[in-house]
Each structure stands twice: as C-alpha cells, then as structure tokens.
Motif scaffolding. Structure first.
Motif, PDB file in Angstrom:
ATOM      1  N   THR A  22       0.863  -1.173   0.000  1.00 22.23           N
ATOM      2  CA  THR A  22       0.000   0.000   0.000  1.00 22.23           C
ATOM      3  C   THR A  22       0.904   1.229   0.000  1.00 22.23           C
ATOM      4  O   THR A  22       1.685   1.430   0.936  1.00 22.23           O
ATOM      5  CB  THR A  22      -0.926   0.017   1.226  1.00 22.23           C
ATOM      6  N   LEU A  23       0.817   2.014  -1.075  1.00 15.42           N
ATOM      7  CA  LEU A  23       1.602   3.238  -1.220  1.00 15.42           C
ATOM      8  C   LEU A  23       0.697   4.416  -0.894  1.00 15.42           C
ATOM      9  O   LEU A  23      -0.362   4.574  -1.507  1.00 15.42           O
ATOM     10  CB  LEU A  23       2.126   3.360  -2.652  1.00 15.42           C
ATOM     11  N   THR A  24       1.093   5.211   0.097  1.00 12.99           N
ATOM     12  CA  THR A  24       0.324   6.394   0.491  1.00 12.99           C
ATOM     13  C   THR A  24       1.135   7.630   0.142  1.00 12.99           C
ATOM     14  O   THR A  24       2.314   7.722   0.495  1.00 12.99           O
ATOM     15  CB  THR A  24       0.011   6.360   1.997  1.00 12.99           C
ATOM     16  N   ILE A  25       0.486   8.561  -0.583  1.00 11.64           N
ATOM     17  CA  ILE A  25       1.166   9.746  -1.117  1.00 11.64           C
ATOM     18  C   ILE A  25       0.489  11.017  -0.619  1.00 11.64           C
ATOM     19  O   ILE A  25      -0.731  11.140  -0.691  1.00 11.64           O
ATOM     20  CB  ILE A  25       1.099   9.751  -2.654  1.00 11.64           C
ATOM     21  N   THR A  26       1.301  11.964  -0.157  1.00 11.35           N
ATOM     22  CA  THR A  26       0.843  13.326   0.121  1.00 11.35           C
ATOM     23  C   THR A  26       1.790  14.260  -0.610  1.00 11.35           C
ATOM     24  O   THR A  26       2.975  14.312  -0.289  1.00 11.35           O
ATOM     25  CB  THR A  26       0.849  13.627   1.629  1.00 11.35           C
ATOM     26  N   SER A  27       1.275  14.953  -1.629  1.00 11.60           N
ATOM     27  CA  SER A  27       2.142  15.819  -2.430  1.00 11.60           C
ATOM     28  C   SER A  27       2.144  17.246  -1.894  1.00 11.60           C
ATOM     29  O   SER A  27       1.211  17.683  -1.230  1.00 11.60           O
ATOM     30  CB  SER A  27       1.695  15.811  -3.895  1.00 11.60           C
ATOM     31  N   THR A  35       4.269   6.659   2.749  1.00 11.79           N
ATOM     32  CA  THR A  35       4.766   5.364   3.194  1.00 11.79           C
ATOM     33  C   THR A  35       4.448   4.310   2.145  1.00 11.79           C
ATOM     34  O   THR A  35       3.529   4.470   1.337  1.00 11.79           O
ATOM     35  CB  THR A  35       4.117   4.934   4.530  1.00 11.79           C
ATOM     36  N   ASN A  36       5.226   3.244   2.162  1.00  6.70           N
ATOM     37  CA  ASN A  36       4.947   2.082   1.334  1.00  6.70           C
ATOM     38  C   ASN A  36       5.038   0.871   2.262  1.00  6.70           C
ATOM     39  O   ASN A  36       6.103   0.578   2.795  1.00  6.70           O
ATOM     40  CB  ASN A  36       5.933   1.975   0.174  1.00  6.70           C
ATOM     41  N   SER A  37       3.907   0.213   2.480  1.00  2.19           N
ATOM     42  CA  SER A  37       3.829  -0.893   3.429  1.00  2.19           C
ATOM     43  C   SER A  37       3.394  -2.161   2.724  1.00  2.19           C
ATOM     44  O   SER A  37       2.431  -2.148   1.955  1.00  2.19           O
ATOM     45  CB  SER A  37       2.807  -0.581   4.528  1.00  2.19           C
ATOM     46  N   GLY A  38       4.116  -3.248   2.995  1.00  2.00           N
ATOM     47  CA  GLY A  38       3.761  -4.520   2.388  1.00  2.00           C
ATOM     48  C   GLY A  38       4.363  -5.672   3.153  1.00  2.00           C
ATOM     49  O   GLY A  38       4.837  -5.515   4.281  1.00  2.00           O
ATOM     50  N   GLY A  39       4.373  -6.832   2.521  1.00  2.00           N
ATOM     51  CA  GLY A  39       4.871  -8.041   3.145  1.00  2.00           C
ATOM     52  C   GLY A  39       6.338  -7.991   3.513  1.00  2.00           C
ATOM     53  O   GLY A  39       6.797  -8.738   4.372  1.00  2.00           O
ATOM     54  N   MET A  40       7.098  -7.124   2.851  1.00  2.00           N
ATOM     55  CA  MET A  40       8.531  -6.997   3.127  1.00  2.00           C
ATOM     56  C   MET A  40       8.812  -5.904   4.151  1.00  2.00           C
ATOM     57  O   MET A  40       9.953  -5.522   4.364  1.00  2.00           O
ATOM     58  CB  MET A  40       9.309  -6.690   1.838  1.00  2.00           C
ATOM     59  N   GLY A  41       7.751  -5.337   4.748  1.00  2.00           N
ATOM     60  CA  GLY A  41       7.925  -4.294   5.749  1.00  2.00           C
ATOM     61  C   GLY A  41       7.356  -2.968   5.286  1.00  2.00           C
ATOM     62  O   GLY A  41       6.750  -2.873   4.218  1.00  2.00           O
ATOM     63  N   SER A  42       7.548  -1.969   6.102  1.00  2.00           N
ATOM     64  CA  SER A  42       7.033  -0.626   5.814  1.00  2.00           C
ATOM     65  C   SER A  42       8.187   0.365   5.840  1.00  2.00           C
ATOM     66  O   SER A  42       9.105   0.223   6.649  1.00  2.00           O
ATOM     67  CB  SER A  42       6.000  -0.235   6.872  1.00  2.00           C
ATOM     68  N   SER A  43       8.154   1.337   4.928  1.00  2.00           N
ATOM     69  CA  SER A  43       9.195   2.356   4.948  1.00  2.00           C
ATOM     70  C   SER A  43       8.630   3.700   4.532  1.00  2.00           C
ATOM     71  O   SER A  43       7.646   3.773   3.803  1.00  2.00           O
ATOM     72  CB  SER A  43      10.378   1.964   4.053  1.00  2.00           C
ATOM     73  N   GLU A  44       9.263   4.727   5.048  1.00  2.00           N
ATOM     74  CA  GLU A  44       8.922   6.094   4.647  1.00  2.00           C
ATOM     75  C   GLU A  44       9.460   6.302   3.238  1.00  2.00           C
ATOM     76  O   GLU A  44      10.540   5.814   2.904  1.00  2.00           O
ATOM     77  CB  GLU A  44       9.575   7.106   5.592  1.00  2.00           C
TER      78      GLU A  44
END
Length: 99
Positions: A22-27, A35-44
């Motif tokens: 799940t990619l969340t974007i605020t421009s 953030t980008n959160s998935g099975g491999m973890g979450s990162s800013e």
C-alpha cells in the motif's frame, strides 16, 4: 495540478512473485512524502512530482539490502510504473487508488 494524493493498492511483478503493498502519497508542489507498506515491511518514502508522475528511491532490507528506484504515473485512480533493482533489472508496478 494532478490529484495524486491518496492510498494505492500496488502490485510489483518480481522474480519472487507478486509483491503487494500500500503506497500512500501526500504531495506538496514538486515533492511528495508518504509510506509504502507490504509483506517486506514498511518504509517512509519521499521523492519528486512532475505533473502526474512521481519518482522515489526506497531502501529494502528483506530479503536482502537493496535500493529500489521507482517511477509511477497516476492517471485518475490507476497507477502504473516500474521498479528498478540495479543488477536485478526492472519490474512492472500497477495499482489502484483505494476508496
């Protein structure tokens, strides 16, 4: 200015199978954060905005340390792009804006 803000359910077609996140974007003008959160973890994540195209680099630690070089174009509620992983090549990414 294109309306790119929101959350996108994304899939990257990788050699390890479909990688969902799940990619969340605020421009904010020419930049974005989120953030980008998935099975491999979450990162800013943060990067640049050019019209309706976003670009960013993302650090991964699982399954091994690597830098992902990502570019995506948002058209309405659809996201399409590529994820480049250095010597491993580039993989297609697609997504849909979450309701």
């Amino acid at each position: 200015m294109a309306d790119i803000d929101g959350s996108y359910e994304c899939v990257v077609k990788s050699p390890l199978g479909d990688q969902k996140s799940t990619l969340t974007i605020t421009s904010d003008g020419a930049t974005f954060s989120g953030t980008n959160s998935g099975g491999m973890g979450s990162s800013e994540v943060s990067g640049t905005v050019d019209g309706n195209t976003i670009s960013w680099k993302q650090q991964m630690t699982v399954p091994m340390p690597m830098t992902l070089d990502c570019t995506a174009t948002i058209d309405g509620d659809a996201l399409t792009g590529t994820v480049s992983v250095g010597a491993f090549g580039s993989f297609p990414m697609s997504g849909t804006r979450a309701a």
